[in-house]
Design an enzyme around this catalytic site. Structure first.
Site, PDB file in Angstrom:
ATOM      1  CE1 TYR A 149      -3.719   2.495   1.011  1.00 16.22           C
ATOM      2  CE2 TYR A 149      -2.102   3.335   2.573  1.00 16.22           C
ATOM      3  CZ  TYR A 149      -3.297   3.481   1.900  1.00 16.22           C
ATOM      4  OH  TYR A 149      -4.067   4.597   2.107  1.00 16.22           O
ATOM      5  CE  LYS A 153      -3.424   5.196  -1.316  1.00 16.34           C
ATOM      6  NZ  LYS A 153      -4.517   5.634  -2.184  1.00 16.34           N
TER       7      LYS A 153
HETATM    8  P1  NDP Z   1     -12.525   1.842   2.349  1.00 18.05           P
HETATM    9  O1  NDP Z   1     -11.822   0.523   2.307  1.00 18.05           O
HETATM   10  O2  NDP Z   1     -13.363   2.169   3.496  1.00 18.05           O
HETATM   11  O3  NDP Z   1     -13.388   2.024   1.013  1.00 18.05           O
HETATM   12  C1  NDP Z   1     -12.782   1.797  -0.236  1.00 18.05           C
HETATM   13  C2  NDP Z   1     -13.847   1.774  -1.310  1.00 18.05           C
HETATM   14  O4  NDP Z   1     -13.179   1.475  -2.552  1.00 18.05           O
HETATM   15  C3  NDP Z   1     -14.871   0.663  -1.091  1.00 18.05           C
HETATM   16  O5  NDP Z   1     -16.140   1.086  -1.499  1.00 18.05           O
HETATM   17  C4  NDP Z   1     -14.344  -0.448  -1.990  1.00 18.05           C
HETATM   18  O6  NDP Z   1     -15.321  -1.366  -2.412  1.00 18.05           O
HETATM   19  C5  NDP Z   1     -13.827   0.367  -3.163  1.00 18.05           C
HETATM   20  N1  NDP Z   1     -12.916  -0.442  -3.949  1.00 18.05           N
HETATM   21  C6  NDP Z   1     -11.813  -1.087  -3.521  1.00 18.05           C
HETATM   22  N2  NDP Z   1     -11.301  -1.817  -4.500  1.00 18.05           N
HETATM   23  C7  NDP Z   1     -12.109  -1.639  -5.580  1.00 18.05           C
HETATM   24  C8  NDP Z   1     -12.106  -2.165  -6.892  1.00 18.05           C
HETATM   25  N3  NDP Z   1     -11.206  -3.057  -7.283  1.00 18.05           N
HETATM   26  N4  NDP Z   1     -13.068  -1.759  -7.742  1.00 18.05           N
HETATM   27  C9  NDP Z   1     -14.026  -0.886  -7.352  1.00 18.05           C
HETATM   28  N5  NDP Z   1     -14.079  -0.373  -6.118  1.00 18.05           N
HETATM   29  C10 NDP Z   1     -13.128  -0.763  -5.235  1.00 18.05           C
HETATM   30  O7  NDP Z   1     -11.348   2.918   2.150  1.00 18.05           O
HETATM   31  P2  NDP Z   1     -11.291   4.449   2.639  1.00 18.05           P
HETATM   32  O8  NDP Z   1     -12.579   5.104   2.379  1.00 18.05           O
HETATM   33  O9  NDP Z   1     -10.719   4.473   3.976  1.00 18.05           O
HETATM   34  O10 NDP Z   1     -10.163   5.022   1.649  1.00 18.05           O
HETATM   35  C11 NDP Z   1     -10.455   5.840   0.542  1.00 18.05           C
HETATM   36  C12 NDP Z   1      -9.162   6.412   0.001  1.00 18.05           C
HETATM   37  O11 NDP Z   1      -8.512   7.173   1.022  1.00 18.05           O
HETATM   38  C13 NDP Z   1      -8.149   5.351  -0.447  1.00 18.05           C
HETATM   39  O12 NDP Z   1      -7.458   5.788  -1.581  1.00 18.05           O
HETATM   40  C14 NDP Z   1      -7.208   5.273   0.728  1.00 18.05           C
HETATM   41  O13 NDP Z   1      -5.928   4.803   0.361  1.00 18.05           O
HETATM   42  C15 NDP Z   1      -7.174   6.713   1.178  1.00 18.05           C
HETATM   43  N6  NDP Z   1      -6.752   6.862   2.557  1.00 18.05           N
HETATM   44  C16 NDP Z   1      -7.464   6.278   3.587  1.00 18.05           C
HETATM   45  C17 NDP Z   1      -7.021   6.386   4.881  1.00 18.05           C
HETATM   46  C18 NDP Z   1      -7.734   5.759   6.049  1.00 18.05           C
HETATM   47  O14 NDP Z   1      -7.155   5.692   7.141  1.00 18.05           O
HETATM   48  N7  NDP Z   1      -8.971   5.315   5.897  1.00 18.05           N
HETATM   49  C19 NDP Z   1      -5.777   7.137   5.194  1.00 18.05           C
HETATM   50  C20 NDP Z   1      -5.134   7.686   4.044  1.00 18.05           C
HETATM   51  C21 NDP Z   1      -5.604   7.552   2.786  1.00 18.05           C
HETATM   52  P3  NDP Z   1     -15.431  -2.823  -1.685  1.00 18.05           P
HETATM   53  O15 NDP Z   1     -15.638  -2.551  -0.222  1.00 18.05           O
HETATM   54  O16 NDP Z   1     -16.579  -3.423  -2.350  1.00 18.05           O
HETATM   55  O17 NDP Z   1     -14.128  -3.499  -1.945  1.00 18.05           O
END
Ligand code: NDP
Length: 244
Positions: A149, A153
């Protein structure tokens, strides 16, 4: 600052839950015709039940061809948020081929794929556009036990700059938003309880994690005309952790 997106069409990836869900709802509330893309239909149904105006698209971003076709069918997009990502909790010496491939397919390659289709339309229309990539503090500092991961990033940080260089002449702006921990499903994987969070809290000047709304506000600003000359930047929403 009153930010409105009336007359704009917005696409948010990974909008089924977490931060993407919050971004899609905020864009729709701000007047954008919003399209939410994710891979679990039940999540999209829930979003649609809460916000019937949001159009949903169910596709797995790891599938390059299916994603390209789905995004090509959407028509003009003025605002794009590449939000979807996955995180595996491992150590560097334990990374397996499937993990590193899947992580880069979703966290990096899909950003290239979706952005190419969207930017192609923006270039053809000649009216610019705005793209926000969800990076992370992991784009600058090591997030322990998440090596694939963190590497992905790091790649996003430079991908954003590459896109800025090539798309800037078309008035397309690309910026990163870099959150610290947010207690979504992903955040809870890394910091499930107080003991796991403690080192991060000690390291963070403000001594707290971010909330979804903190990230949403940064994304809204970078999508809006209020940030018209901000391009290729990384906006850290991290309580100062990467500054010290
Ligand atoms: P979540 O895991 O809560 O949500 C991620 C979403 O992306 C889910 O709806 C998931 O769907 C979807 N997703 C993942 N893989 C796919 C795929 N192959 N195709 C389509 N949809 C997909 O993540 P966050 O909301 O926490 O994170 C959002 C962004 O923020 C990311 O880029 C993350 O790296 C970044 N971020 C998050 C942090 C945190 O602490 N939460 C910190 C720093 C950055 P499904 O559940 O069905 O797989």
């Amino acid at each position: 600052m009153d930010i409105r997106f009336d007359g704009k069409r917005a696409l948010v990836t990974g909008a089924g839950k977490g931060i993407g869900y919050g971004i899609a709802k905020a864009l729709a509330a701000g007047g954008a015709e919003t399209i939410a893309l994710s891979r679990t239909q039940a999540d999209l149904d829930r979003l649609n039940a809460e916000s019937p105006d949001i159009r949903t698209v169910c596709v797995d971003l790891a599938d390059w061809a299916a994603t390209r076709k789905a995004v090509e069918e959407l028509g003009p997009i003025h605002l794009l948020v590449n939000n979807a990502a996955v995180l595996n909790y491992t150590k560097f010496m334990e990374i397996e081929e499937a993990e590193i491939k899947n992580t880069f397919d979703i966290n990096v390659h899909a950003v290239v794929n979706v952005s190419q289709v969207v930017a192609q339309g923006m270039i053809a229309r000649g009216k610019g556009g705005a793209i926000v990539n969800l990076s992370s503090i992991a784009g600058r500092i090591v997030v322990k036990n998440a090596p694939s991961y963190t590497a992905s990033k790091g790649a996003i940080e430079m991908l954003t700059k590459v896109m800025t260089e090539e798309l800037g002449p078309h008035q397309i702006r690309i910026n990163n938003v870099n959150p610290t921990g947010v207690m979504t499903a992903m955040g809870k994987k890394l910091w499930p309880d107080r003991v796991a969070s403690e080192p991060m809290m000690r390291r963070t000047p403000q001594g707290k994690f971010a909330e979804v709304k903190d990230v949403v506000h940064a994304v809204m600003f970078l999508l809006s005309d209020q940030s018209d000359m901000i391009n290729g930047a990384s906006l850290f929403v991290d309580g100062g952790v990467t500054a010290v």
